[in-house]
Design a protein around this motif. Sequence first.
Motif, PDB file in Angstrom:
ATOM      1  N   ASN A 169       0.830  -1.196   0.000  1.00 22.24           N
ATOM      2  CA  ASN A 169       0.000   0.000   0.000  1.00 22.24           C
ATOM      3  C   ASN A 169       0.871   1.254   0.000  1.00 22.24           C
ATOM      4  O   ASN A 169       2.095   1.186   0.006  1.00 22.24           O
ATOM      5  CB  ASN A 169      -0.960   0.003   1.206  1.00 22.24           C
ATOM      6  N   ASP A 170       0.229   2.412   0.009  1.00 20.78           N
ATOM      7  CA  ASP A 170       0.950   3.678  -0.084  1.00 20.78           C
ATOM      8  C   ASP A 170       1.731   4.010   1.176  1.00 20.78           C
ATOM      9  O   ASP A 170       2.592   4.897   1.149  1.00 20.78           O
ATOM     10  CB  ASP A 170      -0.027   4.818  -0.398  1.00 20.78           C
ATOM     11  N   ARG A 209       4.912   1.452   0.645  1.00 20.34           N
ATOM     12  CA  ARG A 209       5.611   1.857  -0.586  1.00 20.34           C
ATOM     13  C   ARG A 209       6.642   0.860  -1.100  1.00 20.34           C
ATOM     14  O   ARG A 209       7.795   1.223  -1.349  1.00 20.34           O
ATOM     15  CB  ARG A 209       6.278   3.214  -0.377  1.00 20.34           C
ATOM     16  N   ASP A 230       6.858  -0.134  -3.986  1.00 18.87           N
ATOM     17  CA  ASP A 230       7.182   0.241  -5.366  1.00 18.87           C
ATOM     18  C   ASP A 230       8.536   0.942  -5.454  1.00 18.87           C
ATOM     19  O   ASP A 230       9.154   1.004  -6.521  1.00 18.87           O
ATOM     20  CB  ASP A 230       6.087   1.148  -5.941  1.00 18.87           C
ATOM     21  N   SER A 249      -2.920  -6.577  -0.768  1.00 23.52           N
ATOM     22  CA  SER A 249      -2.744  -5.387  -1.584  1.00 23.52           C
ATOM     23  C   SER A 249      -4.036  -4.601  -1.730  1.00 23.52           C
ATOM     24  O   SER A 249      -5.129  -5.173  -1.851  1.00 23.52           O
ATOM     25  CB  SER A 249      -2.228  -5.777  -2.972  1.00 23.52           C
ATOM     26  N   GLU A 260      -5.964  -0.010  -5.843  1.00 25.59           N
ATOM     27  CA  GLU A 260      -5.437   1.193  -6.489  1.00 25.59           C
ATOM     28  C   GLU A 260      -3.916   1.213  -6.440  1.00 25.59           C
ATOM     29  O   GLU A 260      -3.252   1.554  -7.421  1.00 25.59           O
ATOM     30  CB  GLU A 260      -5.992   2.438  -5.794  1.00 25.59           C
ATOM     31  N   TYR A 261      -3.382   0.816  -5.296  1.00 30.73           N
ATOM     32  CA  TYR A 261      -1.920   0.785  -5.171  1.00 30.73           C
ATOM     33  C   TYR A 261      -1.323  -0.324  -6.028  1.00 30.73           C
ATOM     34  O   TYR A 261      -0.256  -0.158  -6.617  1.00 30.73           O
ATOM     35  CB  TYR A 261      -1.504   0.585  -3.714  1.00 30.73           C
ATOM     36  N   LYS A 294      -0.644   0.774  -9.420  1.00 26.95           N
ATOM     37  CA  LYS A 294       0.566   1.596  -9.473  1.00 26.95           C
ATOM     38  C   LYS A 294       1.807   0.704  -9.509  1.00 26.95           C
ATOM     39  O   LYS A 294       2.762   0.976 -10.238  1.00 26.95           O
ATOM     40  CB  LYS A 294       0.621   2.513  -8.251  1.00 26.95           C
TER      41      LYS A 294
END
Length: 230
Positions: free
Chosen positions: A179-180, A183, A185, A212, A215-216, A219
Amino acid sequence: MTSFHKKVDKSIDDEFEKRTGSKIIRLKVVLKISKRVLLKGLFSTIDKLNPDIVFMHGIGDLKDLQLWLSKPSYILVRDCHMSWVASKNKFRHLYYLLFRIFFSRIINESEKYKVIYALGIEEYEYLKHLGLKDKKIDFLKHGYNSEIMRYDYKSRKSIRHSYSVNDNEVLISYIVKLNDNKRPDIIFDIIDNLGETFIKEYSVTLLFIGRSEQEYFEKLLEKKRKLRRI
């Protein structure tokens, strides 16, 4: 509370109790604010068990309401595993202020919490930000029992075989929420900075395991597509 955000399977509880001789008590949620919950009969259930010591995971939640009650007959300790990246809430500054006013003073000036363990430097900084004094904080740093958690060559081979990753290739596993706040990513950015030559030479493979948010996740997939174009 449900285990790992999944539906509770009573048969698993029964099997665990039988195998370990432990007893699992699950209480109903009567109040939920964000991810913080208040369990029905929590404090009275603990009192009936008449324990010598109670460890409560985490701090800064609805369980802190017990600080307004009389001092328990048992030793009560808590821990802090909060990281700054997980505490980015638009109301966080108001929360810090309210915690200092209504809870930190009681913690610092009484023995209701014997100690709050910080799992690392970041967690220690968070506790200080909440207004807790050093005399109430101790360290119980992240670690593992090397006799239980150990390198397993067979498991390594099995996992790599499952995902068609050779022994001489780089496999990086990320096992936590996607998730945000967490992070993961950013790992793609790090790998990207290693350069095209390194990525191709070592055939870098990333393995993400965790719950998860949709939306994330999109990304995350977009960054994967970008990296694969190298």
